[in-house]
Design a protein around this motif. Structure first.
Motif: not given
Length: 179
Positions: A155-179
């Motif tokens: 329905g109306l659910l979705g990501l507000v700006d998926p392109q903004q997140f895709r520009q950060q990829l690939p994203l590496t998170l170390a153990p216990n790291e968050t984003t």
């Protein structure tokens, strides 16, 4: 004196090393007939623990008194931290029809945790709507690499700006790291 088969498994526990995703290790335990008549082993199964497999070589065999047979068990980590399990040797030993070998392995694998796991947006009116921020955390023991993502729109659910997140990829998170 009644003659009976008696099973002995040795060692009673197999402890595997720290393995990364895709690695595997095989260890062996020995089944011995310490009784005074033939021991009939009817099956060897993993009683619990999805990270372990019995490789055999045999799952059904007969041991005369004093005879032994080795059994190989493979560990492949299925999650971070400790992976527990047990192998059960089924036999005609009247006192111990199921003899267990405890299994312990440690997985050095990445593991993604998304918080919150779910969210109820309630009744939101267009165009105002509401939003929730998701936290991505690596709760594993080695680096987690996020190369892409997918979402299902309802329905109306979705990501507000998926392109903004895709520009950060690939994203590496170390153990216990968050984003």
């Amino acid at each position: 004196v009644n003659s009976v088969p008696r099973i002995q498994v040795d060692p009673p526990m197999l402890q595997y090393g720290e393995l990364q995703d895709g690695d595997e290790e095989v260890q062996t335990f020995t089944v011995t007939n310490v009784g005074d008549v033939a021991l009939e082993v009817t099956d060897i199964v993993i009683a619990n623990g999805i990270a372990f497999d019995v490789l055999g070589p045999d799952f059904e065999f007969t041991l005369i008194p004093g005879e032994d047979r080795t059994v190989d068990v493979r560990f492949r980590p299925m999650g971070a931290d400790e992976n527990f399990g047990s192998a059960a040797v089924l036999s005609n030993d009247p006192a111990t029809p199921e003899a267990y070998v405890d299994l312990l392995g440690y997985g050095l694998v990445p593991e993604l945790q998304i918080t919150p796991g779910s969210h109820n947006f309630g009744e939101a009116f267009i165009p105002c709507g509401t939003s929730v921020e998701l936290e991505l955390k690596n709760v594993g023991d080695v680096d987690l690499v996020i190369e892409d993502f997918d979402y299902r729109s309802g329905g109306l659910l979705g990501l507000v700006d998926p392109q903004q997140f895709r520009q950060q990829l690939p994203l590496t998170l170390a153990p216990n790291e968050t984003t």
